[in-house]
Design a protein around this motif. Structure first.
Motif, PDB file in Angstrom:
ATOM      1  N   ALA A 135       0.831  -1.207   0.000  1.00 23.00           N
ATOM      2  CA  ALA A 135       0.000   0.000   0.000  1.00 23.00           C
ATOM      3  C   ALA A 135       0.867   1.259   0.000  1.00 23.00           C
ATOM      4  O   ALA A 135       0.544   2.248  -0.661  1.00 23.00           O
ATOM      5  CB  ALA A 135      -0.927  -0.011   1.209  1.00 23.00           C
ATOM      6  N   GLY A 136       1.976   1.223   0.736  1.00 25.03           N
ATOM      7  CA  GLY A 136       2.850   2.383   0.779  1.00 25.03           C
ATOM      8  C   GLY A 136       3.495   2.704  -0.552  1.00 25.03           C
ATOM      9  O   GLY A 136       3.632   3.872  -0.925  1.00 25.03           O
ATOM     10  N   LEU A 137       3.870   1.675  -1.297  1.00 27.26           N
ATOM     11  CA  LEU A 137       4.490   1.901  -2.605  1.00 27.26           C
ATOM     12  C   LEU A 137       3.529   2.590  -3.572  1.00 27.26           C
ATOM     13  O   LEU A 137       3.966   3.255  -4.514  1.00 27.26           O
ATOM     14  CB  LEU A 137       4.949   0.570  -3.199  1.00 27.26           C
ATOM     15  N   ALA A 138       2.234   2.437  -3.337  1.00 27.35           N
ATOM     16  CA  ALA A 138       1.236   3.073  -4.207  1.00 27.35           C
ATOM     17  C   ALA A 138       0.991   4.529  -3.842  1.00 27.35           C
ATOM     18  O   ALA A 138       0.293   5.238  -4.571  1.00 27.35           O
ATOM     19  CB  ALA A 138      -0.083   2.298  -4.133  1.00 27.35           C
ATOM     20  N   ASP A 139       1.577   4.999  -2.742  1.00 25.84           N
ATOM     21  CA  ASP A 139       1.416   6.386  -2.288  1.00 25.84           C
ATOM     22  C   ASP A 139       2.686   7.165  -2.626  1.00 25.84           C
ATOM     23  O   ASP A 139       3.765   6.825  -2.135  1.00 25.84           O
ATOM     24  CB  ASP A 139       1.161   6.403  -0.782  1.00 25.84           C
ATOM     25  N   PRO A 140       2.586   8.197  -3.460  1.00 20.76           N
ATOM     26  CA  PRO A 140       3.804   8.919  -3.880  1.00 20.76           C
ATOM     27  C   PRO A 140       4.610   9.486  -2.721  1.00 20.76           C
ATOM     28  O   PRO A 140       5.846   9.438  -2.741  1.00 20.76           O
ATOM     29  CB  PRO A 140       3.261  10.026  -4.789  1.00 20.76           C
ATOM     30  N   GLN A 141       3.931  10.053  -1.715  1.00 17.25           N
ATOM     31  CA  GLN A 141       4.663  10.602  -0.567  1.00 17.25           C
ATOM     32  C   GLN A 141       5.388   9.498   0.197  1.00 17.25           C
ATOM     33  O   GLN A 141       6.567   9.618   0.529  1.00 17.25           O
ATOM     34  CB  GLN A 141       3.697  11.319   0.384  1.00 17.25           C
ATOM     35  N   PHE A 142       4.666   8.455   0.492  1.00 19.79           N
ATOM     36  CA  PHE A 142       5.246   7.327   1.222  1.00 19.79           C
ATOM     37  C   PHE A 142       6.459   6.769   0.487  1.00 19.79           C
ATOM     38  O   PHE A 142       7.532   6.585   1.077  1.00 19.79           O
ATOM     39  CB  PHE A 142       4.171   6.249   1.402  1.00 19.79           C
TER      40      PHE A 142
END
Length: 400
Positions: A219-226
């Motif tokens: 899920a984090g890899l799909a979030d640009p900020q994360f």
């Protein structure tokens, strides 16, 4: 003369007519007259059983598949495809273990969207209270002004519990943040995780699993900020009128302390406490394929073991691409299944249901076929009646 009409069909004769009409409709001549609708393709499930619920190592090797690496001593681990969510292999995927600072990945997922990264904040003394003894720190000081993005770099690079507490305070407080993290975990289908402290510091009852950590990493890899924060190797952290360098504690990313950096590594988060041992969420990309590997508490090999075991599992995952069948999925269960109490290991079974959510179409097709057959039977009856009337009329049997 009286015209004798055909008697009203009984339920048995209706069924016989329907069956006969269905046979006629399926014959080549009927197909020529009325083209049949193509049957919708039924998706194949990614896996055939909830293998991830079982203890021990789970893998489904196909022809030419490489053997799993020897010497992986972690209590639990998972290798998964980040794009599809398919779990390629795992050991005790749902075993509940203390996560240490890898839990900060869930903290980020729950909190990043709620805080403006450009916001400036002056830290108050009370925001730095109740930080666990021996916690990792980035050096946040009361009375200093920080941008939220600086605090996030302190979380991802230095695993700073002080930065976590300040961000949680901006988010409404520790209790509010813990509740939000619990909700986020359930939304993602992470049923093994129980959050007590948002920084991952050891606390009674605070657990996660290799499966859930892989869910958080994906899920984090799909979030640009994360993904931007978790892949940052070095940065500068403000300290009043000056700043000092900080380096990501993920040695597989930076190559520190004699650990060779892994080619194509994207992050994600490492952790360590005396109770949890070493834990790691790692992700890497190669030839257009992205893998997520989680490793929890290696039992041999010292402080570098978590990185070397993750390395060997990443190597295996890339080599096994297309040669192993998935043993489960990181995809969340249907939304309806996320309300109310659920067993800790329901995620794999629910993911299978999610991939077969059109499983009612065969029944619907049978109902449609039955209706078509009944209609065809009625047409046959009407045509026979009309033919009888016409024949008898031509013979002079007109009726009154």
């Amino acid at each position: 003369m009286v015209i004798r009409y055909l008697p009203r069909p009984s339920s048995v004769s209706t069924a016989a007519l329907a069956l006969g009409a269905l046979v006629l409709l399926s014959s080549p001549a009927a197909a020529t007259d009325v083209p049949a609708e193509p049957a919708p393709p039924r998706p194949l499930p990614a896996y055939s059983s909830a293998l991830l619920d079982r203890p021990g190592v789970q893998v489904r090797p196909g022809p030419g598949a490489p053997g799993l690496p020897s010497g992986v001593s972690a209590l639990a681990w998972v290798v998964a495809d980040a794009q599809t969510g398919e779990v390629l292999a795992a050991r005790d995927a749902h075993r509940q273990l203390p996560p240490a600072s890898t839990l900060k990945s869930l903290f980020a997922l729950a909190t990043l969207p709620r805080l403006d990264a450009r916001m400036q904040h002056v830290v108050d003394e009370h925001e730095l209270e109740d930080i666990g003894e021996g916690s990792s720190m980035v050096g946040v000081a009361a009375g200093r002004t920080y941008q939220v993005s600086d605090l996030w770099r302190g979380v991802f690079l230095s695993s700073g519990n002080d930065a976590v507490h300040v961000l949680a305070g901006l988010n409404g407080g520790l209790d509010t943040t813990v509740r939000q993290m619990r909700v986020k975990a359930r939304e993602l289908g992470a049923r093994d995780t129980h959050v007590v402290s948002p920084d991952g510091y050891d606390a009674p009852g605070q657990v996660s699993s290799a499966y859930d950590l892989a869910v958080f990493g994906r899920a984090g890899l799909a979030d640009p900020q994360f993904s931007s924060y978790c892949s940052t190797r070095t940065a500068k952290f403000p300290a009043g009128g000056w700043s000092y360098p900080i380096q990501n504690t993920n040695r597989l990313l930076t190559g520190a302390d004699g650990v060779t950096p892994y080619p194509g590594l994207l992050g994600v988060k490492n952790g360590y406490t005396s109770h949890a041992g070493s834990t790691l969420i790692s992700a890497a990309q190669r030839d257009g394929r992205t893998l997520v590997v989680t490793v929890m508490n290696p039992q041999a090999g010292g402080g570098r073991a978590v990185y070397e075991e993750a390395r060997s599992l990443l190597d295996w995952g890339f080599a096994a691409a297309g040669k192993v069948g998935p043993v489960g999925s990181l995809l969340p269960p249907p939304k309806a299944d996320r309300t109310g109490p659920q067993p800790a290991h329901a995620a794999g079974k629910a993911a299978l249901s999610a991939q077969s959510d059109d499983s009612d179409w065969p029944a619907m097709l049978m109902v449609g076929a039955g209706a078509a057959a009944l209609l065809a039977g009625c047409v046959v009856v009407v045509r026979r009646r009309a033919a009888t009337v016409a024949r008898r009329t031509r013979a002079g049997d007109r009726g009154d």
